[in-house]
Design a protein around this motif. Structure first.
Motif, short mmCIF file in Angstrom:
data_model
loop_
_atom_site.label_atom_id
_atom_site.label_comp_id
_atom_site.label_asym_id
_atom_site.label_seq_id
_atom_site.Cartn_x
_atom_site.Cartn_y
_atom_site.Cartn_z
N CYS A 8 0.84 -1.20 0.00
CA CYS A 8 0.00 0.00 0.00
C CYS A 8 0.88 1.25 0.00
CB CYS A 8 -0.92 -0.01 1.22
SG CYS A 8 -1.98 1.45 1.35
N ALA A 9 0.56 2.20 -0.87
CA ALA A 9 1.34 3.43 -0.98
C ALA A 9 1.19 4.33 0.25
CB ALA A 9 0.93 4.20 -2.23
N SER A 10 0.14 4.12 1.03
CA SER A 10 -0.09 4.97 2.19
C SER A 10 0.41 4.34 3.49
CB SER A 10 -1.58 5.28 2.32
OG SER A 10 -1.84 6.05 3.46
N CYS A 11 -0.05 3.12 3.79
CA CYS A 11 0.28 2.53 5.10
C CYS A 11 1.45 1.55 5.05
CB CYS A 11 -0.95 1.83 5.69
SG CYS A 11 -1.43 0.32 4.84
N GLY A 12 1.85 1.12 3.87
CA GLY A 12 2.99 0.23 3.76
C GLY A 12 2.69 -1.23 4.04
N ARG A 13 1.41 -1.57 4.24
CA ARG A 13 1.05 -2.97 4.47
C ARG A 13 0.89 -3.70 3.14
NH1 ARG A 13 -2.15 -0.83 9.04
NH2 ARG A 13 -1.19 -1.68 10.91
N THR A 14 0.96 -5.01 3.20
CA THR A 14 0.82 -5.83 2.01
C THR A 14 -0.62 -5.84 1.53
OG1 THR A 14 2.63 -7.23 2.76
CG2 THR A 14 1.20 -8.14 1.07
N ILE A 15 -0.80 -5.68 0.22
CA ILE A 15 -2.12 -5.77 -0.40
C ILE A 15 -2.19 -7.12 -1.10
CG2 ILE A 15 -3.75 -4.79 -2.06
CD1 ILE A 15 -2.10 -2.18 -1.94
N GLU A 16 -3.08 -7.96 -0.63
CA GLU A 16 -3.27 -9.26 -1.26
C GLU A 16 -4.24 -9.12 -2.43
OE1 GLU A 16 -1.65 -12.01 -0.50
OE2 GLU A 16 -0.63 -11.16 1.24
N TRP A 17 -3.97 -9.86 -3.49
CA TRP A 17 -4.82 -9.84 -4.67
C TRP A 17 -6.22 -10.31 -4.32
CZ3 TRP A 17 -7.46 -13.51 -7.58
CH2 TRP A 17 -7.87 -13.12 -8.85
N VAL A 106 14.17 -9.45 12.67
CA VAL A 106 13.40 -8.78 11.63
C VAL A 106 12.01 -9.41 11.54
CG1 VAL A 106 13.28 -8.26 9.16
CG2 VAL A 106 15.48 -8.20 10.33
N VAL A 107 10.99 -8.57 11.47
CA VAL A 107 9.60 -9.04 11.39
C VAL A 107 8.93 -8.46 10.15
CG1 VAL A 107 9.34 -9.37 13.89
CG2 VAL A 107 8.76 -7.17 12.88
N ASP A 108 7.84 -9.09 9.75
CA ASP A 108 7.04 -8.61 8.64
C ASP A 108 6.31 -7.34 9.10
OD1 ASP A 108 5.31 -8.13 6.54
OD2 ASP A 108 4.24 -10.05 6.73
N PRO A 109 6.54 -6.21 8.45
CA PRO A 109 5.92 -4.97 8.91
C PRO A 109 4.39 -4.98 8.82
CG PRO A 109 7.07 -4.63 6.84
CD PRO A 109 7.41 -6.00 7.31
N SER A 110 3.84 -5.81 7.95
CA SER A 110 2.38 -5.86 7.80
C SER A 110 1.70 -6.54 8.97
CB SER A 110 2.00 -6.59 6.52
OG SER A 110 2.40 -5.85 5.40
N THR A 111 2.41 -7.42 9.65
CA THR A 111 1.80 -8.20 10.71
C THR A 111 2.35 -7.90 12.10
OG1 THR A 111 3.34 -10.01 10.32
CG2 THR A 111 1.24 -10.10 9.15
N ALA A 112 3.35 -7.03 12.19
CA ALA A 112 3.96 -6.71 13.49
C ALA A 112 2.96 -6.01 14.39
CB ALA A 112 5.19 -5.84 13.30
N ARG A 113 2.84 -6.51 15.61
CA ARG A 113 1.97 -5.91 16.62
C ARG A 113 2.83 -5.57 17.83
NH1 ARG A 113 -0.94 -5.49 12.87
NH2 ARG A 113 -2.75 -6.75 12.38
N GLY A 114 2.51 -4.47 18.49
CA GLY A 114 3.26 -4.08 19.67
C GLY A 114 4.47 -3.22 19.32
N PRO A 115 5.35 -3.03 20.30
CA PRO A 115 6.52 -2.16 20.10
C PRO A 115 7.45 -2.68 19.01
CG PRO A 115 6.22 -2.69 22.43
CD PRO A 115 5.28 -3.56 21.66
N ILE A 116 7.92 -1.76 18.18
CA ILE A 116 8.87 -2.11 17.13
C ILE A 116 10.09 -1.21 17.21
CG2 ILE A 116 7.09 -2.96 15.53
CD1 ILE A 116 7.43 -0.26 13.99
N ARG A 117 11.16 -1.64 16.58
CA ARG A 117 12.36 -0.84 16.43
C ARG A 117 12.67 -0.79 14.94
NH1 ARG A 117 13.98 2.01 20.72
NH2 ARG A 117 16.10 1.95 19.98
N VAL A 118 13.37 0.24 14.52
CA VAL A 118 13.70 0.43 13.11
C VAL A 118 15.21 0.53 13.00
CG1 VAL A 118 13.36 1.89 11.08
CG2 VAL A 118 11.54 1.70 12.79
N ARG A 119 15.78 -0.19 12.04
CA ARG A 119 17.23 -0.12 11.79
C ARG A 119 17.48 -0.04 10.30
NH1 ARG A 119 18.87 -6.36 13.24
NH2 ARG A 119 18.29 -7.24 11.22
N LYS A 120 18.70 0.38 9.95
CA LYS A 120 19.08 0.38 8.54
C LYS A 120 19.04 -1.03 7.99
CE LYS A 120 22.16 4.37 8.58
NZ LYS A 120 23.53 4.83 8.37
N ALA A 121 18.65 -1.14 6.74
CA ALA A 121 18.61 -2.47 6.11
C ALA A 121 20.02 -3.01 6.01
CB ALA A 121 17.98 -2.36 4.72
N ARG A 122 20.13 -4.30 6.30
CA ARG A 122 21.44 -4.96 6.22
C ARG A 122 21.48 -5.81 4.96
NH1 ARG A 122 21.83 -6.65 12.55
NH2 ARG A 122 22.00 -4.52 13.31
#
Length: 123
Positions: A8-17, A106-122
């Motif tokens: 999704c261009a707005s929320c960044g979650r996965t859009i399933e067909w 690393v977690v799937d951003p579409s399904t992550a619930r609760g506190p998250i942390r963000v890091r540079k991509a490795r």
């Protein structure tokens, strides 16, 4: 066989067909009417920029909390920017700039619930 999912261009979650999008799949950009109405605002872009800036100021292995970006964009009203900051992080994941972690993994951003942390991509 359905086509590959999109982000999704707005929320960044996965859009399933979905079958109803069969003819228009190439034009689908948003996961919902709410995301289509919201779009990506100047504040959303400022949050993305703040996340990248904060990560650039830290060691390559460091992480940030989305609240840090929210506080940088609006020190007084940062609590209202928490969900927009999470959306900004998910959009950056789609661009390949960052990763979202929970408990150091690393977690799937579409399904992550609760506190998250963000890091540079490795790599």
């Amino acid at each position: 066989m359905p086509p590959e999912p999109k982000t999704c261009a707005s929320c960044g979650r996965t859009i399933e067909w979905r079958k109803k999008w069969e003819r228009d799949w190439d034009q689908v950009r948003y996961c919902s009417t709410a995301c289509r109405k919201r779009g990506v605002t100047k504040t959303d872009q400022a949050l993305q920029d703040a996340i990248i800036e904060l990560l650039d100021q830290r060691a390559a292995t460091s992480t940030i909390c989305p609240s840090e970006a929210a506080k940088q964009v609006d020190p007084d009203g940062w609590r209202d920017l928490m969900e927009p900051a999470r959306r900004a992080a998910r959009r950056l994941v789609d661009q390949g700039s960052v990763e979202i972690t929970q408990g150091g993994h690393v977690v799937d951003p579409s399904t992550a619930r609760g506190p998250i942390r963000v890091r540079k991509a490795r790599s």
